[in-house]
Design an enzyme around this catalytic site. Structure first.
Site, PDB file in Angstrom:
ATOM      1  N   GLU A  46      16.900  -5.672   5.632  1.00  0.00           N
ATOM      2  CA  GLU A  46      17.467  -6.484   4.313  1.00  0.00           C
ATOM      3  C   GLU A  46      17.948  -5.335   3.784  1.00  0.00           C
ATOM      4  OE1 GLU A  46      13.800  -6.476   1.678  1.00  0.00           O
ATOM      5  OE2 GLU A  46      14.162  -8.398   1.035  1.00  0.00           O
ATOM      6  N   CYS A  55      13.162 -12.634  -2.268  1.00  0.00           N
ATOM      7  CA  CYS A  55      12.757 -12.530  -0.932  1.00  0.00           C
ATOM      8  C   CYS A  55      13.716 -13.471  -0.154  1.00  0.00           C
ATOM      9  CB  CYS A  55      11.563 -12.268  -0.203  1.00  0.00           C
ATOM     10  SG  CYS A  55      10.929 -13.367  -1.544  1.00  0.00           S
ATOM     11  N   THR A  87       8.454  -4.319   3.951  1.00  0.00           N
ATOM     12  CA  THR A  87       7.738  -4.773   4.859  1.00  0.00           C
ATOM     13  C   THR A  87       7.438  -3.391   5.299  1.00  0.00           C
ATOM     14  OG1 THR A  87       8.930  -6.822   5.412  1.00  0.00           O
ATOM     15  CG2 THR A  87       8.002  -4.780   7.170  1.00  0.00           C
ATOM     16  N   THR A 143       6.129  -0.846   3.324  1.00  0.00           N
ATOM     17  CA  THR A 143       5.009  -0.574   2.160  1.00  0.00           C
ATOM     18  C   THR A 143       3.833  -1.809   2.870  1.00  0.00           C
ATOM     19  OG1 THR A 143       6.463  -0.838   0.218  1.00  0.00           O
ATOM     20  CG2 THR A 143       4.086  -0.961   0.124  1.00  0.00           C
ATOM     21  N   GLU A 156       3.142 -10.259   1.697  1.00  0.00           N
ATOM     22  CA  GLU A 156       4.236 -11.144   1.425  1.00  0.00           C
ATOM     23  C   GLU A 156       5.464 -10.217   1.323  1.00  0.00           C
ATOM     24  OE1 GLU A 156       4.301 -14.026   1.831  1.00  0.00           O
ATOM     25  OE2 GLU A 156       1.927 -14.318   1.230  1.00  0.00           O
ATOM     26  N   LYS A 192      -1.837  -4.629 -10.013  1.00  0.00           N
ATOM     27  CA  LYS A 192      -0.789  -3.310  -9.930  1.00  0.00           C
ATOM     28  C   LYS A 192       0.639  -3.239  -9.914  1.00  0.00           C
ATOM     29  CE  LYS A 192       1.106  -0.033  -7.748  1.00  0.00           C
ATOM     30  NZ  LYS A 192       2.407  -0.055  -9.079  1.00  0.00           N
TER      31      LYS A 192
HETATM   32  P1  NAD Z   1       7.518  -2.178  -2.851  1.00  0.00           P
HETATM   33  O1  NAD Z   1       6.955  -2.574  -0.898  1.00  0.00           O
HETATM   34  O2  NAD Z   1       8.298  -0.425  -3.086  1.00  0.00           O
HETATM   35  O3  NAD Z   1       6.518  -2.252  -3.760  1.00  0.00           O
HETATM   36  C1  NAD Z   1       5.299  -2.906  -3.890  1.00  0.00           C
HETATM   37  C2  NAD Z   1       4.793  -2.986  -4.175  1.00  0.00           C
HETATM   38  O4  NAD Z   1       3.426  -2.228  -4.330  1.00  0.00           O
HETATM   39  C3  NAD Z   1       4.623  -2.004  -5.950  1.00  0.00           C
HETATM   40  O5  NAD Z   1       3.899  -1.836  -6.786  1.00  0.00           O
HETATM   41  C4  NAD Z   1       5.080  -1.087  -5.885  1.00  0.00           C
HETATM   42  O6  NAD Z   1       4.317   0.174  -6.518  1.00  0.00           O
HETATM   43  C5  NAD Z   1       4.007  -1.199  -4.407  1.00  0.00           C
HETATM   44  N1  NAD Z   1       3.587   0.546  -3.304  1.00  0.00           N
HETATM   45  C6  NAD Z   1       4.325   1.406  -2.791  1.00  0.00           C
HETATM   46  N2  NAD Z   1       3.698   2.127  -2.030  1.00  0.00           N
HETATM   47  C7  NAD Z   1       2.518   1.818  -2.106  1.00  0.00           C
HETATM   48  C8  NAD Z   1       1.288   1.972  -1.120  1.00  0.00           C
HETATM   49  N3  NAD Z   1       1.728   2.782  -0.066  1.00  0.00           N
HETATM   50  N4  NAD Z   1       0.273   0.904  -0.868  1.00  0.00           N
HETATM   51  C9  NAD Z   1      -0.262   0.547  -2.602  1.00  0.00           C
HETATM   52  N5  NAD Z   1       1.254   0.374  -2.728  1.00  0.00           N
HETATM   53  C10 NAD Z   1       2.332   0.287  -3.130  1.00  0.00           C
HETATM   54  O7  NAD Z   1       8.590  -3.622  -3.076  1.00  0.00           O
HETATM   55  P2  NAD Z   1       9.708  -3.437  -3.501  1.00  0.00           P
HETATM   56  O8  NAD Z   1      10.693  -2.147  -3.777  1.00  0.00           O
HETATM   57  O9  NAD Z   1       8.841  -3.152  -5.108  1.00  0.00           O
HETATM   58  O10 NAD Z   1      10.206  -5.058  -4.083  1.00  0.00           O
HETATM   59  C11 NAD Z   1      11.099  -5.374  -2.858  1.00  0.00           C
HETATM   60  C12 NAD Z   1      10.151  -5.943  -1.978  1.00  0.00           C
HETATM   61  O11 NAD Z   1       9.704  -7.394  -2.221  1.00  0.00           O
HETATM   62  C13 NAD Z   1      11.524  -6.606  -0.857  1.00  0.00           C
HETATM   63  O12 NAD Z   1      11.914  -6.229   0.686  1.00  0.00           O
HETATM   64  C14 NAD Z   1      11.084  -8.189  -1.417  1.00  0.00           C
HETATM   65  O13 NAD Z   1      11.789  -8.945   0.112  1.00  0.00           O
HETATM   66  C15 NAD Z   1       9.955  -8.264  -1.061  1.00  0.00           C
HETATM   67  N6  NAD Z   1       9.307  -9.612  -1.788  1.00  0.00           N
HETATM   68  C16 NAD Z   1       8.689 -10.690  -0.934  1.00  0.00           C
HETATM   69  C17 NAD Z   1       8.041 -11.478  -1.476  1.00  0.00           C
HETATM   70  C18 NAD Z   1       7.446 -12.430  -0.156  1.00  0.00           C
HETATM   71  O14 NAD Z   1       7.161 -13.153  -1.329  1.00  0.00           O
HETATM   72  N7  NAD Z   1       7.320 -12.486   0.395  1.00  0.00           N
HETATM   73  C19 NAD Z   1       8.287 -11.375  -2.579  1.00  0.00           C
HETATM   74  C20 NAD Z   1       9.147 -10.676  -3.481  1.00  0.00           C
HETATM   75  C21 NAD Z   1       9.550  -9.769  -3.002  1.00  0.00           C
END
Ligand code: NAD
Length: 486
Positions: free
Chosen positions: A385, A282, A228, A230, A248, A173
């Site tokens: 963040e 990130c 984090t 999520t 991650e 997804k």
């Molecule tokens: P997000 O947590 O909002 O969403 C990430 C994914 O999870 C999306 O596909 C979303 O639809 C899905 N999701 C949301 N709620 C969910 C749930 N309850 N159950 C299952 N799936 C769910 O994150 P974002 O806003 O898309 O991304 C930004 C964040 O990602 C930042 O915090 C960034 O630091 C982090 N990030 C981390 C890395 C890493 O490698 N550590 C890399 C890129 C981004």
């Protein structure tokens, strides 16, 4: 207008509920595609298909799996221009970045894992003359792969490639904000001859489609990249179900500049590390600590360079920073600029939306690169963040103090430190609480190394052998040796 489809059992299909929502181009604020608002029925169908495909795919020789993945890589490379354009429209990032970073990395992800499976070794342990242990590494079944919007195809394929290379089937997804390149990937998988059901892609909202994948009883492996909060929610669902989890999550990464660093090297890379992808990586260095004797000089030069960055239309050559991902995210980042001022910070440059630069982007979500000084290391601006083009710069006096500053957040993803003293580099790197420490560089990536975070930045590691292990189950077969002569 493009209508995104789910990819289930090898076919591009409508969501069961026939409901869609808008995909917005962040550079214009206009609708650019329709996204399936999938629910548990679509996830159930995708998991059923992945389960059916698992037997044959897991029994397919590694060389054949490898050939198909290499074909997918070639097709992504063939369509690089079109995919980069889609990524630019979905994310608001400069087209030049999508062309040179995002899409080439998706190609590399497939090539890396397609060839890695040809070179893996099995472990054996001989117990004296009594027994021989052979450790099998078997695929685990259906993997749930959930990815974010900041590096859409790059991070989606970073999960898909190792999952299916090792013989699992998958239900992925992508972020609901950036679904287009995953939709195009589905067509390329068909063209490459990936058997139906090996990769299924369900589009939709995290709380609905994402949550249905995480809670599905037939998905024993979950690999997630995102925020984090999520990640913590996913862990609460998955842990009691004994799922294998890789999380991650977010970061608040320190850049540490000692006075003995080569500032001509450190400055441009620190600016890049602060503002790459509009600060939405990130790994971005969003807190910069500079040894006091070079602090003023560093800040002046950093501000000068940051002010010279061009915020503009992501489609245009020469644009350094494009748009932030959404109106809501822009408002969140701006709220942190206001918080920083409330906490006593001084805006040295940026802090506001840029003046309109063309008609097309009048409704876009742009922010100038923003540099803030005058904050302490423990304030909220420096602990939480922000994930935007906002960086803080603070002075420090000695190693011990800066290690304390660097570690003063709940995050522990990466750090970048700059010094010409090798002993110091080793000493400080050893004490920084993060999964990656870069010395005199930033984001220099080798796909073989373990990648991931400590503390609230995540759980587990991706990359190289770590990914191959994550997606396989070690099963030890102990064979008793008979020593009598016959
Ligand atoms: P997000 O947590 O909002 O969403 C990430 C994914 O999870 C999306 O596909 C979303 O639809 C899905 N999701 C949301 N709620 C969910 C749930 N309850 N159950 C299952 N799936 C769910 O994150 P974002 O806003 O898309 O991304 C930004 C964040 O990602 C930042 O915090 C960034 O630091 C982090 N990030 C981390 C890395 C890493 O490698 N550590 C890399 C890129 C981004």
């Amino acid at each position: 207008m493009l209508t995104i489809r789910n990819f289930i059992d090898g076919q591009l299909v409508e969501p069961a509920g026939r409901a869609y929502f808008d995909d917005i181009d962040p550079a214009t604020g206009e609708v650019c595609a329709q996204v399936p608002d999938s629910d548990h029925r679509d996830v159930d169908a995708a998991v059923d298909s992945a389960k059916r495909a698992f037997g044959a795919w897991s029994a397919t020789p590694a060389a054949e799996r490898s050939r198909i993945l290499l074909r997918i890589a070639d097709l992504i490379e063939r369509d690089l221009d079109e995919l980069a354009r889609s990524e630019c429209i979905d994310t608001g990032k400069p087209l030049s970045v999508a062309r040179s970073v995002d899409i080439p990395r998706a190609v590399n992800n497939f090539r890396f894992f397609a060839t890695a499976i040809l070179h893996t070794k099995s472990e054996t342990h001989q117990t004296d003359t009594e027994a021989l242990n052979v450790t099998l590494r078997q695929p685990r079944g259906v993997a749930g792969l959930i990815s974010p919007w900041n590096l859409p195809l790059y991070l989606f394929t970073w999960k898909v490639a190792p999952a299916i290379a090792t013989g699992n089937t998958a239900v992925g997804k992508p972020s609901e904000l950036t679904p287009t390149t995953a939709h195009r990937l589905a067509a390329l998988c068909q063209e490459a001859g990936l058997p139906a059901g090996v990769l299924n892609i369900v589009h939709g909202l995290g709380a609905k489609a994402g949550a249905a994948i995480v809670s599905h009883g037939d998905v024993p492996t979950i690999s997630f990249t995102g925020g984090t909060e999520t990640g913590s929610q996913i862990a609460r669902t998955a842990a009691p179900m004994f799922k294998r989890l890789a999380l991650e999550c977010g970061g608040k990464n320190p850049t540490i500049v000692f006075a003995d660093a080569d500032l001509d090297d450190a400055l441009p890379v620190s600016v890049q590390s602060a503002f790459a992808n509009q600060g939405q990586v990130c790994l971005c260095g969003s807190r910069i600590f500079v040894e006091r004797s070079v602090f003023d000089q560093f800040v002046d030069r950093f501000v000068e360079r940051s002010s010279a960055l061009r915020v503009g239309d992501p489609m245009e050559q020469g644009t350094d920073l494009g748009a932030l991902i959404s109106k809501e995210h822009l408002a969140k980042v701006e709220s942190y600029v206001a918080l920083a001022q409330d906490e006593g910070g001084t805006i040295r440059c940026g802090g506001a939306r840029p003046a309109a630069f063309n008609e097309r982007c009048r409704g876009g979500f742009f922010l100038q690169p923003t540099v803030i000084t005058g904050l302490n290391a423990q304030c909220r601006t420096n602990r939480e963040e922000i994930f935007g083009p906002v960086v803080t710069i603070m002075p420090f006096d000695d190693e011990e103090q800066v290690i304390g500053f660097a570690n003063a957040t709940q995050y522990g993803l990466s750090a970048s430190l700059w010094t010409s003293n090798l002993d110091r580099a080793h000493r400080v790197a050893g004490q920084i609480q993060s999964g990656t420490v870069w010395v005199n560089c930033w984001l220099l990536r080798d796909l073989r190394v373990p990648f991931g975070g400590m503390k609230h930045s995540g759980l587990g590691r991706e990359g190289g052998d770590e990914a191959l292990r994550f997606f396989t189950e070690p099963k030890n077969v102990c064979i008793k040796l008979r020593n009598e002569r016959t």
